[in-house]
Design a protein around this motif. Structure first.
Motif, PDB file in Angstrom:
ATOM      1  N   LEU A  73     -57.086  -5.852  75.347  1.00 15.12           N
ATOM      2  CA  LEU A  73     -56.440  -4.849  74.393  1.00 15.12           C
ATOM      3  C   LEU A  73     -54.950  -4.308  75.073  1.00 15.12           C
ATOM      4  N   ILE A  74     -54.918  -4.667  76.308  1.00 16.98           N
ATOM      5  CA  ILE A  74     -53.575  -4.191  77.091  1.00 16.98           C
ATOM      6  C   ILE A  74     -52.778  -5.280  77.613  1.00 16.98           C
ATOM      7  N   HIS A  75     -53.162  -6.581  77.039  1.00 16.28           N
ATOM      8  CA  HIS A  75     -52.434  -7.605  77.547  1.00 16.28           C
ATOM      9  C   HIS A  75     -51.018  -7.667  77.351  1.00 16.28           C
ATOM     10  N   THR A  76     -50.441  -6.943  76.213  1.00 15.94           N
ATOM     11  CA  THR A  76     -49.045  -6.839  76.151  1.00 15.94           C
ATOM     12  C   THR A  76     -48.453  -5.954  76.824  1.00 15.94           C
ATOM     13  N   LEU A  77     -49.059  -4.829  77.364  1.00  9.03           N
ATOM     14  CA  LEU A  77     -48.505  -3.403  77.784  1.00  9.03           C
ATOM     15  C   LEU A  77     -47.779  -3.789  79.073  1.00  9.03           C
ATOM     16  N   ASN A  78     -46.892  -3.048  79.560  1.00  8.38           N
ATOM     17  CA  ASN A  78     -46.206  -2.898  80.586  1.00  8.38           C
ATOM     18  C   ASN A  78     -47.183  -2.242  81.691  1.00  8.38           C
ATOM     19  N   ALA A  79     -47.381  -3.072  82.841  1.00 11.12           N
ATOM     20  CA  ALA A  79     -48.474  -2.452  83.908  1.00 11.12           C
ATOM     21  C   ALA A  79     -47.809  -1.203  84.562  1.00 11.12           C
ATOM     22  N   VAL A  80     -46.424  -0.951  84.703  1.00 12.04           N
ATOM     23  CA  VAL A  80     -45.680   0.167  84.986  1.00 12.04           C
ATOM     24  C   VAL A  80     -46.037   1.354  84.146  1.00 12.04           C
ATOM     25  N   PHE A  81     -45.678   1.234  82.889  1.00 15.24           N
ATOM     26  CA  PHE A  81     -45.593   2.224  82.106  1.00 15.24           C
ATOM     27  C   PHE A  81     -47.103   2.827  81.651  1.00 15.24           C
ATOM     28  N   TYR A  82     -47.988   1.889  81.592  1.00 17.89           N
ATOM     29  CA  TYR A  82     -49.177   2.105  81.121  1.00 17.89           C
ATOM     30  C   TYR A  82     -50.252   2.006  82.546  1.00 17.89           C
ATOM     31  N   VAL A  83     -49.862   2.579  83.500  1.00 18.41           N
ATOM     32  CA  VAL A  83     -50.593   2.289  84.904  1.00 18.41           C
ATOM     33  C   VAL A  83     -52.198   2.865  84.735  1.00 18.41           C
ATOM     34  N   ASP A  84     -52.253   3.967  83.869  1.00 18.67           N
ATOM     35  CA  ASP A  84     -53.652   4.380  83.918  1.00 18.67           C
ATOM     36  C   ASP A  84     -54.594   3.640  83.259  1.00 18.67           C
ATOM     37  N   GLU A  85     -54.097   2.903  82.023  1.00 21.33           N
ATOM     38  CA  GLU A  85     -54.794   2.053  81.284  1.00 21.33           C
ATOM     39  C   GLU A  85     -55.319   0.887  82.191  1.00 21.33           C
ATOM     40  N   PHE A  86     -54.449   0.386  82.903  1.00 20.19           N
ATOM     41  CA  PHE A  86     -54.737  -0.756  83.776  1.00 20.19           C
ATOM     42  C   PHE A  86     -55.695  -0.269  85.160  1.00 20.19           C
ATOM     43  N   THR A  87     -55.538   0.872  85.652  1.00 17.85           N
ATOM     44  CA  THR A  87     -56.374   1.535  86.497  1.00 17.85           C
ATOM     45  C   THR A  87     -57.775   1.518  86.060  1.00 17.85           C
ATOM     46  N   LYS A  88     -57.867   1.798  84.783  1.00 17.46           N
ATOM     47  CA  LYS A  88     -59.136   1.775  84.162  1.00 17.46           C
ATOM     48  C   LYS A  88     -59.854   0.445  83.996  1.00 17.46           C
ATOM     49  N   CYS A  89     -58.896  -0.427  83.753  1.00 20.33           N
ATOM     50  CA  CYS A  89     -59.647  -1.664  83.740  1.00 20.33           C
ATOM     51  C   CYS A  89     -60.203  -2.223  85.127  1.00 20.33           C
ATOM     52  N   ASN A  90     -59.113  -1.954  86.154  1.00 21.59           N
ATOM     53  CA  ASN A  90     -59.568  -2.070  87.458  1.00 21.59           C
ATOM     54  C   ASN A  90     -60.738  -1.814  87.965  1.00 21.59           C
ATOM     55  N   ALA A  91     -61.026  -0.536  87.365  1.00 20.24           N
ATOM     56  CA  ALA A  91     -62.466   0.147  87.923  1.00 20.24           C
ATOM     57  C   ALA A  91     -63.415  -0.631  87.062  1.00 20.24           C
ATOM     58  N   LEU A  92     -63.187  -0.713  85.927  1.00 21.91           N
ATOM     59  CA  LEU A  92     -64.389  -1.562  85.014  1.00 21.91           C
ATOM     60  C   LEU A  92     -64.424  -3.039  85.861  1.00 21.91           C
ATOM     61  N   PHE A  93     -63.561  -3.748  86.403  1.00 20.61           N
ATOM     62  CA  PHE A  93     -63.819  -4.939  87.173  1.00 20.61           C
ATOM     63  C   PHE A  93     -64.779  -4.639  88.488  1.00 20.61           C
ATOM     64  N   GLU A  94     -64.321  -3.679  89.001  1.00 10.47           N
ATOM     65  CA  GLU A  94     -65.019  -3.113  90.127  1.00 10.47           C
ATOM     66  C   GLU A  94     -66.623  -2.746  89.686  1.00 10.47           C
ATOM     67  N   ARG A  95     -66.780  -2.120  88.641  1.00 14.11           N
ATOM     68  CA  ARG A  95     -68.243  -1.830  88.266  1.00 14.11           C
ATOM     69  C   ARG A  95     -68.801  -3.324  88.012  1.00 14.11           C
ATOM     70  N   ALA A  96     -68.294  -4.095  87.458  1.00 14.09           N
ATOM     71  CA  ALA A  96     -68.838  -5.534  87.301  1.00 14.09           C
ATOM     72  C   ALA A  96     -69.194  -6.323  88.263  1.00 14.09           C
ATOM     73  N   LEU A  97     -68.347  -6.308  89.131  1.00 19.47           N
ATOM     74  CA  LEU A  97     -68.422  -6.790  90.584  1.00 19.47           C
ATOM     75  C   LEU A  97     -69.559  -6.374  91.389  1.00 19.47           C
ATOM     76  N   GLY A  98     -69.776  -5.020  91.169  1.00 17.38           N
ATOM     77  CA  GLY A  98     -70.749  -4.237  92.014  1.00 17.38           C
ATOM     78  C   GLY A  98     -72.078  -4.933  91.519  1.00 17.38           C
ATOM     79  N   TRP A  99     -72.311  -5.393  90.421  1.00 22.62           N
ATOM     80  CA  TRP A  99     -73.549  -5.925  89.938  1.00 22.62           C
ATOM     81  C   TRP A  99     -73.420  -7.517  90.051  1.00 22.62           C
ATOM     82  N   CYS A 100     -72.261  -8.174  89.749  1.00 22.01           N
ATOM     83  CA  CYS A 100     -72.198  -9.580  89.718  1.00 22.01           C
ATOM     84  C   CYS A 100     -71.344 -10.177  90.561  1.00 22.01           C
TER      85      CYS A 100
END
Length: 809
Positions: A73-100
């Motif tokens: 969904l955010i592949h084409t977005l700039n990581a600096v301008f949309y830092v909040d969206e990327f932070t949310k995704c990072n948190a989602l990865f952390e949740r996934a890695l908490g289980w797997c």
């Protein structure tokens, strides 16, 4: 949360009711997710994914599907301008890695997502955590992502292998550094690659990437560890490129001693890189502000190299070095005129050096060729031509004489010519004594080839001829051509020993020296003693088996000039006895012509002709001799004998063209001297002997003879025979003559018979009789033996043949 926002359709309600009773049914959740994807409502789909992951937190496939959808969904977005969206995704990865936490696929996806954000600290942290969590056998997959990121993203525009501009280096060396260079090393990639080297089998590619980072200290340390053991080898890259990169790094961060040691070690391992390494060494000296040392390094390398490519590399860089040096000084003087006096001397010196280097390019190339092969005489000759003054040329020839090993010269006469060129310098200066001394020294050189001595003796003789005249040249050549005792033994030893036997021992066999000696002797021949001396020289050549046919002919002509005709004829006879048949023919041709002009007796001329005609037995075309012999008998009034000689030539000559010529002469002579009737046997023999394509004209002539004798039936029979030899389309001349013949002497009936026979021949002519008869030597014409005449027929016409046909004439 407003559930009505996400459950708004009857299908949503149906799935929700089903999940109330079967909340652990993953198939139902999957169908529900697929339905939500079709609705194109990202918020609702995210809500459902969250519920699903809470229900199945250990499902790796579910987390991978959710994470992939979320990052897409955010592949084409700039990581600096949309830092909040990327932070949310990072948190989602952390949740996934908490289980797997031990799943490598999620870690790799997380790494790639971090790479998209260009957060190097985050990437390093994720890498370290992933390596601690996943099993060892999956570590290579984790590293592949990092190496791919380094290779594709960070180093795609790297250009660290390129040296700093020479102009910048030169300016820093001469006037100090003004500012830091813009290129900075990629320490992050260097650190990662250094870690990767500890575990990878792909050392070659990793070292290549490390060289691109620009971290010179790491390059020096790690290249030194991996390159210098003899076990290092390459598959996809050139091995010497790694060593050149190592040398470049040493030049940046190593000491001067380390750098020179590295260069020496690399030259020993890769001799073909010596030129490139010398250039690197010179650049290092420039970087260390040691301009004179860089200049002397290039100068010494240019004078020591033995390969053309290395010479070109060093010479081009040396030129560029001097040009940049001068340009840098001039630009600095323009910017700051006060420093001109301090740099005036350096400017003048380097300008003169640049001019000298440019003007002496050809000489430097010649130096290179001399170093490559000092025994190449042509190189020394070319070197002498580069100098304008006699003194410099003499120095070149002296150096050449001292350097060249005569035993290693593999081309005849060139070394002797070099000595002659040296002596000619003294001749042109009128210093004849020095020239004689030079020639004398040259004759003592152990030449491999007799041709070298020939060149020297001839050049010396020409000088003496110009200075002392015939007498001086004669004495010198007599000294060279003095025949030793048992000359045949020396010649045999020379032939067997080849080039190991000294050429001086057999110089008396030189045909060129004998030819010049004879020319000088003949030119100065004014007394009987000189004539005897000249004859002795010719006889010596013949005795040594050196005389060529031309020498024999010249000897004969010399004797004729002295009115010694009989002696000259004896020389011809000696020559004829000494050479093979083809050469004998040429000698006989001259000999017979000169004998005929001297009005020798008929019997002697006949004897000579008979001897000359023996060559016909060896397959030599003697048609010219038969014609001369026939003319001799004709001039004596012996016409029958003249015709018989021509007939004999027809039988003994094999060459078709000459055979046709002799038959034409024989038949013409027989008609003129013997008459038409006595020419019949000769015509018959001619028609049997020649191939079909050549015999037609003789058939027509034979028919004309019979026509003149009013033997019309014989004439008609001859024409009928000739008509069968070739197809009518190829035999038009004969048919035209037959047509005229019937008009003159035939009747309506005979004319019709002719036309009927012509059609018959055209319809039935299938065999190429020329091909057959050419191979067998005659045509299918067998004359009747019942032919009358006042003179006896040729011998061949008297032979009884069971296949003969009667012409019924």
């Amino acid at each position: 949360m407003d559930i009505d926002r996400f459950v708004s359709t009857e299908e949503d309600l149906a799935y929700e009711y089903e999940l109330q009773t079967q909340s652990k049914n993953f198939l139902t959740w999957s169908r529900y997710l697929e339905y939500k994807k079709s609705r194109d409502d990202p918020v609702a789909l995210a809500w459902l994914y969250e519920r699903c992951t809470n229900e199945f937190p250990n499902s790796v496939d579910l987390w991978l599907e959710y994470l992939k959808w979320r990052t897409d969904l955010i592949h084409t977005l700039n990581a600096v301008f949309y830092v909040d969206e990327f932070t949310k995704c990072n948190a989602l990865f952390e949740r996934a890695l908490g289980w797997c936490y031990d799943n490598d696929r999620i870690w790799i996806m997380y790494l790639k997502f971090a790479e998209q954000q260009r957060d190097l600290g985050m990437i390093r942290s994720i890498l370290n955590r992933s390596l601690r969590c996943v099993s060892l056998e999956k570590h290579p997959r984790i590293w592949e992502s990092i190496i791919s990121f380094i290779e594709d993203d960070l180093l795609q525009n790297a250009n660290f292998l390129e040296d700093n501009e020479l102009e910048s280096l030169m300016h820093d060396a001469l006037f100090g550094k003004e500012e830091k260079r813009s290129n900075s090393p990629d320490l992050w990639s260097s650190h990662m690659l250094a870690r990767y080297l500890e575990i990878t089998d792909s050392v070659e590619h990793t070292l290549y990437l490390l060289g691109l980072t620009g971290d010179e200290e790491a390059v020096r340390r790690l290249y030194e560890r991996y390159l210098f053991p003899d076990t290092f080898s390459t598959v996809n890259y050139k091995q010497h490129d790694f060593y050149l990169r190592y040398i470049n790094a040493l030049g940046q961060v190593g000491t001067e001693e380390e750098f020179q040691e590295g260069v020496e070690k690399t030259i020993i391992k890769f001799p073909h890189l010596s030129s490139s390494l010398m250039v690197e060494l010179a650049k290092n000296f420039i970087m260390r502000s040691k301009i004179p040392l860089a200049r002397s390094t290039l100068d010494n390398a240019l004078k020591a190299t033995t390969k053309t490519r290395d010479f070109s590399v060093i010479y081009d860089f040396y030129l560029k070095f001097l040009e940049v040096l001068l340009e840098t000084i001039v630009q600095e003087i323009r910017a700051n005129p006060d420093i001109q006096p301090a740099w005036e001397q350096d400017l003048t010196y380097n300008f003169n050096l640049l001019e000298h280097l440019t003007n002496t390019h050809e000489l430097l190339l010649n130096d290179l060729k001399v170093r490559q092969d000092c025994n190449n005489v042509s190189t020394w000759v070319a070197r002498a031509n580069l100098f304008p003054s006699v003194k410099e040329k003499c120095e070149v020839y002296v150096n050449a004489i001292l350097a060249i090993d005569p035993g290693e010269v593999h081309e005849a006469s060139v070394l002797g010519q070099l000595w002659c060129n040296y002596a000619k310098l003294f001749i042109e200066a009128k210093d004849y004594e020095s020239a004689r001394e030079t020639f004398d020294r040259a004759l003592r050189v152990p030449f491999k080839y007799k041709e070298d001595l020939e060149v020297i003796w001839l050049c010396w003789a020409e000088m003496e001829l110009e200075i002392e005249g015939f007498e001086g040249a004669t004495k010198l050549l007599e000294k060279a051509l003095k025949i030793p005792k048992h000359p045949e033994l020396l010649i045999e030893k020379y032939d067997k020993g080849g080039k190991d036997f000294p050429a001086q021992a057999v110089i008396f066999t030189s045909l060129k020296l004998w030819a010049m000696y004879l020319d000088v002797m003949e030119a100065s021949c004014e007394s009987s003693d000189q004539v005897s001396k000249t004859r002795e020289a010719y006889n010596n050549m013949i005795g040594l088996k050196l005389a060529t046919p031309l020498i024999f002919i010249n000897y004969a002509h010399f004797l004729q000039a002295q009115n010694m005709w009989d002696e000259s004829f004896q020389i011809y006879e000696r020559a004829i006895a000494a050479f093979p048949p083809q050469t004998k023919y040429e000698l006989w041709n001259i000999y017979l012509g000169e004998c005929s002009e001297q009005n020798l007796s008929t019997e002697r001329l006949r004897d000579l002709f008979e001897q000359a005609l023996e060559l016909a037995k060896h397959g030599i075309d003697c048609s010219s001799f038969f014609l001369l012999y026939s003319n001799l008998e004709k001039s004596n009034g012996l016409y029958k004998r003249s015709v018989d000689i021509l007939y004999r030539g027809c039988k003994e000559t094999n060459a078709l063209q000459s055979k046709v010529l002799l038959w034409r002469s024989c038949l013409d002579a027989s008609k003129n001297f013997l008459g038409d009737e006595d020419s019949r046997p000769f015509y018959e023999e001619c028609i049997k002997t020649l191939p079909n394509s050549k015999v037609i004209m003789f058939v027509i002539d034979f028919a004309k003879v019979e026509e003149r004798l009013q033997a019309y039936e014989r004439s008609r029979a001859i024409l009928k025979f000739g008509a069968q030899l070739l197809h009518p389309d190829q035999n038009k001349i004969l048919w035209d003559f037959w047509n005229e013949f019937e008009v003159r002497h035939g009747s309506k009936s005979t004319y019709k018979d002719m036309l009927k026979f012509k059609r018959h021949v055209g319809d039935n002519f299938k065999v190429d009789t020329e091909q057959v008869t050419s191979k067998e030597g005659n045509v299918a014409f067998i004359a009747s033996s019942d032919v009358g005449g006042t003179h006896s027929a040729p011998e061949s016409s008297q032979v009884t043949n069971p296949e003969e046909i009667s012409l019924d004439l």
